[in-house]
Design a protein around this motif. Structure first.
Motif, PDB file in Angstrom:
ATOM      1  N   GLU A 112      46.977  32.464 -44.748  1.00 59.47           N
ATOM      2  CA  GLU A 112      46.920  31.809 -45.913  1.00 59.47           C
ATOM      3  C   GLU A 112      46.952  30.152 -45.834  1.00 59.47           C
ATOM      4  N   ARG A 113      47.354  29.798 -44.452  1.00 56.44           N
ATOM      5  CA  ARG A 113      47.194  28.269 -43.967  1.00 56.44           C
ATOM      6  C   ARG A 113      45.871  27.837 -43.848  1.00 56.44           C
ATOM      7  N   LEU A 114      44.902  28.660 -43.803  1.00 50.17           N
ATOM      8  CA  LEU A 114      43.452  28.336 -43.613  1.00 50.17           C
ATOM      9  C   LEU A 114      43.053  27.773 -45.005  1.00 50.17           C
ATOM     10  N   ALA A 115      43.758  28.097 -46.241  1.00 50.94           N
ATOM     11  CA  ALA A 115      43.248  27.572 -47.378  1.00 50.94           C
ATOM     12  C   ALA A 115      43.654  26.178 -47.645  1.00 50.94           C
ATOM     13  N   ALA A 116      44.880  25.660 -46.805  1.00 50.98           N
ATOM     14  CA  ALA A 116      45.280  24.303 -46.954  1.00 50.98           C
ATOM     15  C   ALA A 116      44.541  23.331 -46.554  1.00 50.98           C
ATOM     16  N   ASP A 117      44.668  21.994 -46.771  1.00 55.58           N
ATOM     17  CA  ASP A 117      43.828  20.961 -46.073  1.00 55.58           C
ATOM     18  C   ASP A 117      44.133  20.854 -44.745  1.00 55.58           C
ATOM     19  N   PRO A 118      43.461  20.506 -43.793  1.00 56.27           N
ATOM     20  CA  PRO A 118      43.643  20.603 -42.407  1.00 56.27           C
ATOM     21  C   PRO A 118      44.455  19.235 -41.931  1.00 56.27           C
ATOM     22  N   TYR A 119      44.377  18.420 -42.506  1.00 61.22           N
ATOM     23  CA  TYR A 119      45.103  17.031 -42.097  1.00 61.22           C
ATOM     24  C   TYR A 119      46.617  16.956 -42.274  1.00 61.22           C
ATOM     25  N   PHE A 120      47.060  17.430 -43.465  1.00 58.75           N
ATOM     26  CA  PHE A 120      48.627  17.405 -44.073  1.00 58.75           C
ATOM     27  C   PHE A 120      48.911  18.686 -44.096  1.00 58.75           C
ATOM     28  N   HIS A 121      48.574  19.459 -45.073  1.00 56.35           N
ATOM     29  CA  HIS A 121      49.134  20.707 -45.411  1.00 56.35           C
ATOM     30  C   HIS A 121      49.242  21.654 -44.112  1.00 56.35           C
ATOM     31  N   ARG A 122      48.386  21.798 -43.517  1.00 53.40           N
ATOM     32  CA  ARG A 122      48.341  22.686 -42.463  1.00 53.40           C
ATOM     33  C   ARG A 122      49.492  22.440 -41.418  1.00 53.40           C
ATOM     34  N   ARG A 123      49.797  21.192 -41.353  1.00 51.63           N
ATOM     35  CA  ARG A 123      50.742  20.541 -40.239  1.00 51.63           C
ATOM     36  C   ARG A 123      52.234  20.956 -40.550  1.00 51.63           C
ATOM     37  N   LEU A 124      52.400  21.051 -42.134  1.00 52.60           N
ATOM     38  CA  LEU A 124      53.661  21.238 -42.642  1.00 52.60           C
ATOM     39  C   LEU A 124      54.506  22.238 -41.937  1.00 52.60           C
ATOM     40  N   PRO A 125      54.132  23.547 -41.615  1.00 47.47           N
ATOM     41  CA  PRO A 125      52.764  23.896 -42.144  1.00 47.47           C
ATOM     42  C   PRO A 125      53.072  24.647 -43.352  1.00 47.47           C
ATOM     43  N   LEU A 126      52.094  24.702 -44.255  1.00 47.15           N
ATOM     44  CA  LEU A 126      51.890  25.115 -45.580  1.00 47.15           C
ATOM     45  C   LEU A 126      51.471  26.544 -45.790  1.00 47.15           C
ATOM     46  N   ASP A 127      52.231  27.544 -46.267  1.00 47.26           N
ATOM     47  CA  ASP A 127      51.593  29.013 -46.732  1.00 47.26           C
ATOM     48  C   ASP A 127      52.340  29.038 -48.186  1.00 47.26           C
ATOM     49  N   GLU A 128      51.967  29.983 -48.748  1.00 51.32           N
ATOM     50  CA  GLU A 128      52.376  30.550 -50.067  1.00 51.32           C
ATOM     51  C   GLU A 128      53.896  30.212 -50.283  1.00 51.32           C
ATOM     52  N   LEU A 129      54.451  31.064 -49.202  1.00 46.95           N
ATOM     53  CA  LEU A 129      56.061  30.954 -49.293  1.00 46.95           C
ATOM     54  C   LEU A 129      56.521  29.817 -49.336  1.00 46.95           C
ATOM     55  N   SER A 130      56.204  28.776 -48.379  1.00 43.06           N
ATOM     56  CA  SER A 130      56.552  27.318 -48.385  1.00 43.06           C
ATOM     57  C   SER A 130      56.402  26.734 -49.725  1.00 43.06           C
ATOM     58  N   ALA A 131      55.197  26.884 -50.287  1.00 43.92           N
ATOM     59  CA  ALA A 131      54.933  26.243 -51.288  1.00 43.92           C
ATOM     60  C   ALA A 131      55.861  26.918 -52.736  1.00 43.92           C
ATOM     61  N   HIS A 132      56.021  28.117 -52.498  1.00 39.92           N
ATOM     62  CA  HIS A 132      57.153  28.371 -53.438  1.00 39.92           C
ATOM     63  C   HIS A 132      58.416  28.037 -53.373  1.00 39.92           C
ATOM     64  N   ALA A 133      58.819  27.798 -52.201  1.00 37.20           N
ATOM     65  CA  ALA A 133      60.225  27.277 -51.934  1.00 37.20           C
ATOM     66  C   ALA A 133      60.310  25.714 -52.326  1.00 37.20           C
ATOM     67  N   LEU A 134      59.039  24.989 -52.127  1.00 36.92           N
ATOM     68  CA  LEU A 134      58.903  23.547 -52.750  1.00 36.92           C
ATOM     69  C   LEU A 134      59.213  23.712 -54.117  1.00 36.92           C
ATOM     70  N   GLN A 135      58.515  24.498 -54.766  1.00 41.61           N
ATOM     71  CA  GLN A 135      58.489  24.396 -56.298  1.00 41.61           C
ATOM     72  C   GLN A 135      59.938  24.870 -56.637  1.00 41.61           C
TER      73      GLN A 135
END
Length: 386
Positions: free
Chosen positions: A122-145
């Motif tokens: 899922e992280r491959l769909a995120a922008d490589p400069y900021f979101h992948r470094r979070l690291p951002l996947d769908e579960l992380s995005a749901h948690a932020l929401q």
């Protein structure tokens, strides 16, 4: 309808959890395609075009549609693919039928669990400069929401827990054998353990047709398309207010306008929502015009959206029952199509004539779609339920 030709769904095959390894992914896709055609009462020779929704990262291969072309019957036949979301494949298929250039369209989507790490895929769909470094996947995005909604709506955790319990109850009724049921997913603050479900392998297919084709074949069980809307939010999370769902609101307005719906809470009979988390479902209530956040606690508490309530939501149990990640949006559409066709089985809503499916995909519901199906071909101006 504002389209040249009004499309109708005449066949569905929903396989939300495929267990065992006795069938390859190609065979699973073939089986699901055949089930949808059988449900529609047609053969592959009647199919004018095919829309495939697949994701290379989750499939673990490049240009996954090439693998599936034979399995979906695409040899010497028109085939298109969309990798953004399974619901987008339906929209494309519906627009092709509505254009008057195609009599029929087959829409197929799948979601395997063979990738060694779903979050990494899922992280491959995120922008490589900021979101992948979070690291951002769908579960992380749901948690932020969920965090954003906790900040905006005091006491929302208790309401979310009630929504979660509702969907689990519905899932137990819809699929009592629990075969392939999703198990509790990992917790990621502030999402508590058990508020998400682990991914499972799933597949879904629908058949769309024109009114002329439906009349010629004397097909009775049809889910007519009455309204359709879709919208997208920015991909960069910093540009979004995660405590709201403006893209869904825009999609719903478009779908409601086309369908002639002015009061969805009283005009609709049944709804399916992409409940990746109960917080996502609550946001959808608001954006779809079903309930303001000020009324969430009251309406959820008195069972407005439960089985037997004023407007049942997720009688299938939703994502909290089965979570085939990439194709869950199209499954929501197929569930509502089956409801208005009277083919929903154990979780059929009595006399469901008008239903709404909301599909969300991407990080924190970046992509949104709202689809209205009706049992009657002409449903515009239908009044409130009595």
């Amino acid at each position: 309808m504002p389209y040249k030709v009004q499309p109708g769904v005449i066949g569905c095959a929903i396989r939300p959890a495929i267990v065992g390894r006795d069938r390859s992914l190609e065979e699973v896709i073939y089986d699901t395609t055949r089930q949808a055609l059988t449900d529609a009462g047609i053969t592959m020779d009647d199919v004018d075009g095919i829309i495939v929704a697949c994701n290379d990262q989750l499939d673990g291969r490049a240009i996954s549609v090439m693998m599936a072309s034979a399995a979906v019957g695409g040899v010497d036949r028109d085939v298109l693919s969309t990798p953004s979301g399974s619901e987008h494949a339906f929209i494309m298929g519906a627009l092709r039928v509505a254009s008057g250039q195609f009599r029929t369209q087959l829409v197929v989507a799948w979601s395997p669990t063979e990738a060694s790490s779903m979050p990494e895929a899922e992280r491959l769909a995120a922008d490589p400069y900021f979101h992948r470094r979070l690291p951002l996947d769908e579960l992380s995005a749901h948690a932020l929401q969920a965090t954003a909604l906790q900040h905006a709506v005091p006491g929302v955790d208790d309401v979310a827990a009630a929504v979660l319990a509702k969907n689990r109850r519905h899932g137990d009724l819809a699929y009592p054998d629990r075969s392939g049921r999703a198990t509790a997913g990992p917790a990621r603050w502030p999402l508590i353990a058990g508020s998400t479900t682990r991914p499972v392998t799933g597949c879904v297919a629908l058949v769309l047709a024109t009114a002329d084709f439906i009349a010629q074949r004397n097909i009775a069980a049809v889910a007519w398309l009455h309204g359709m809307g879709w919208a997208t939010e920015p991909s960069f999370l910093g540009d979004r207010d995660l405590g709201s769902a403006p893209a869904l609101q825009a999609a719903a307005e478009q779908a409601y306008t086309e369908a002639g719906i002015t009061d969805p809470l009283t005009q609709l009979d049944v709804v399916e929502i992409t409940d990746a988390t109960p917080y996502a479902e609550l946001l959808a209530y608001e954006a779809l015009g079903l309930s303001s956040r000020l009324d969430w606690a009251d309406q959820v508490g008195k069972g407005t959206f439960s089985q037997g309530g004023r407007l049942p939501v997720n009688l299938s149990g939703g994502v909290q029952t089965f979570n085939p990640v990439f194709c869950t949006g199209l499954i929501r559409l197929a569930e509502i199509a089956n409801q208005v066709r009277g083919h929903a089985g154990a979780h059929q809503q009595q006399n469901a004539r008008l239903g709404l499916a909301q599909a969300a995909s991407g990080f924190a519901m970046q992509y949104q779609a709202a689809i209205v199906f009706g049992r009657d071909r002409d449903n515009r101006g239908r009044g409130a339920r009595t």
